[in-house]
Design a protein around this motif. Sequence first.
Motif, mmCIF file in Angstrom:
data_model
loop_
_atom_site.group_PDB
_atom_site.id
_atom_site.type_symbol
_atom_site.label_atom_id
_atom_site.label_comp_id
_atom_site.label_asym_id
_atom_site.label_seq_id
_atom_site.Cartn_x
_atom_site.Cartn_y
_atom_site.Cartn_z
ATOM 1 N N TRP A 1 48.367 38.545 35.485
ATOM 2 C CA TRP A 1 48.315 37.603 36.155
ATOM 3 C C TRP A 1 49.725 37.743 37.271
ATOM 4 C CZ3 TRP A 1 53.550 35.835 36.356
ATOM 5 C CH2 TRP A 1 54.945 36.246 35.051
ATOM 6 N N HIS A 2 50.136 36.917 37.769
ATOM 7 C CA HIS A 2 51.142 36.705 39.386
ATOM 8 C C HIS A 2 50.704 35.338 39.591
ATOM 9 C CE1 HIS A 2 47.040 36.500 41.326
ATOM 10 N NE2 HIS A 2 46.311 37.518 40.150
ATOM 11 N N GLY B 1 57.930 37.068 43.947
ATOM 12 C CA GLY B 1 57.031 36.457 42.883
ATOM 13 C C GLY B 1 56.572 37.672 41.505
ATOM 14 N N TYR B 2 55.366 37.205 40.757
ATOM 15 C CA TYR B 2 55.859 38.873 40.072
ATOM 16 C C TYR B 2 54.354 38.836 39.782
ATOM 17 C CZ TYR B 2 59.976 36.464 38.151
ATOM 18 O OH TYR B 2 61.588 36.072 37.822
ATOM 19 N N TYR B 3 53.899 40.526 39.288
ATOM 20 C CA TYR B 3 52.826 40.074 38.784
ATOM 21 C C TYR B 3 52.492 41.007 37.874
ATOM 22 C CZ TYR B 3 48.732 43.611 38.741
ATOM 23 O OH TYR B 3 47.362 44.133 38.840
ATOM 24 N N GLN B 4 51.999 41.283 36.735
ATOM 25 C CA GLN B 4 51.681 42.079 35.462
ATOM 26 C C GLN B 4 50.934 42.329 34.565
ATOM 27 O OE1 GLN B 4 53.857 39.329 32.097
ATOM 28 N NE2 GLN B 4 54.314 42.001 30.918
ATOM 29 N N GLU B 5 50.710 43.500 34.529
ATOM 30 C CA GLU B 5 49.563 43.962 33.514
ATOM 31 C C GLU B 5 49.482 44.101 32.207
ATOM 32 O OE1 GLU B 5 48.387 47.595 35.687
ATOM 33 O OE2 GLU B 5 47.666 47.224 37.360
ATOM 34 N N LYS B 6 49.041 44.161 31.589
ATOM 35 C CA LYS B 6 48.612 43.863 30.333
ATOM 36 C C LYS B 6 48.693 45.227 29.713
ATOM 37 C CE LYS B 6 47.139 40.213 26.497
ATOM 38 N NZ LYS B 6 48.033 39.524 26.635
ATOM 39 N N GLY B 7 49.826 45.151 28.618
ATOM 40 C CA GLY B 7 50.857 46.418 28.219
ATOM 41 C C GLY B 7 51.545 46.535 29.005
#
Length: 159
Positions: free
Chosen positions: A124-125, A97-103
């Motif tokens: 988001w994830h 999976g993926y995980y991303q924090e803003k910026g």
Amino acid sequence: MKYLLNTNLACLLLLLYSCNCTPVDRNSKAENTSIIFPKGDKNTNQNFKGEVWVKSLVETDSLNETAVGNVTFAPGARSNWHIHPAGQILLVIDGVGYYQEKGKSKVILRKGDVIKCPQNLAHWHGASPDTAFVQVAITSRKNGPTVWLQAVTEKEYKD
């Protein structure tokens, strides 16, 4: 002696049958997975893109403000951007999976990874394009419910 041989043969056949031994296709792309928690119900709200299933494992109540849920993302499925006022912890159970924090750059997640989402930080994830993804989400409702934001764009998802 004949009785002993027949008994041993019967035990061997029973053992082989109970193993449910079937040949394994080493070229198959099927994953060897085991289910820890039930898949749950298919999500029907607009806070996710793609097929997502959610199973509540622990509901919040007057004694405990922490919710725990098993979330299964089909390949390519993901959450919208969102914020947890008290933060969130993700335990990766299976898949990629993926995980991303803003910026920040997107992080690739694999079975056994743990993510600690800071409070009040948009993130988001979800699953990678070709592999399902299963996570256990631990979310405190202490400072309020999840705040859902806009959908993740295709560019954000692919970058």
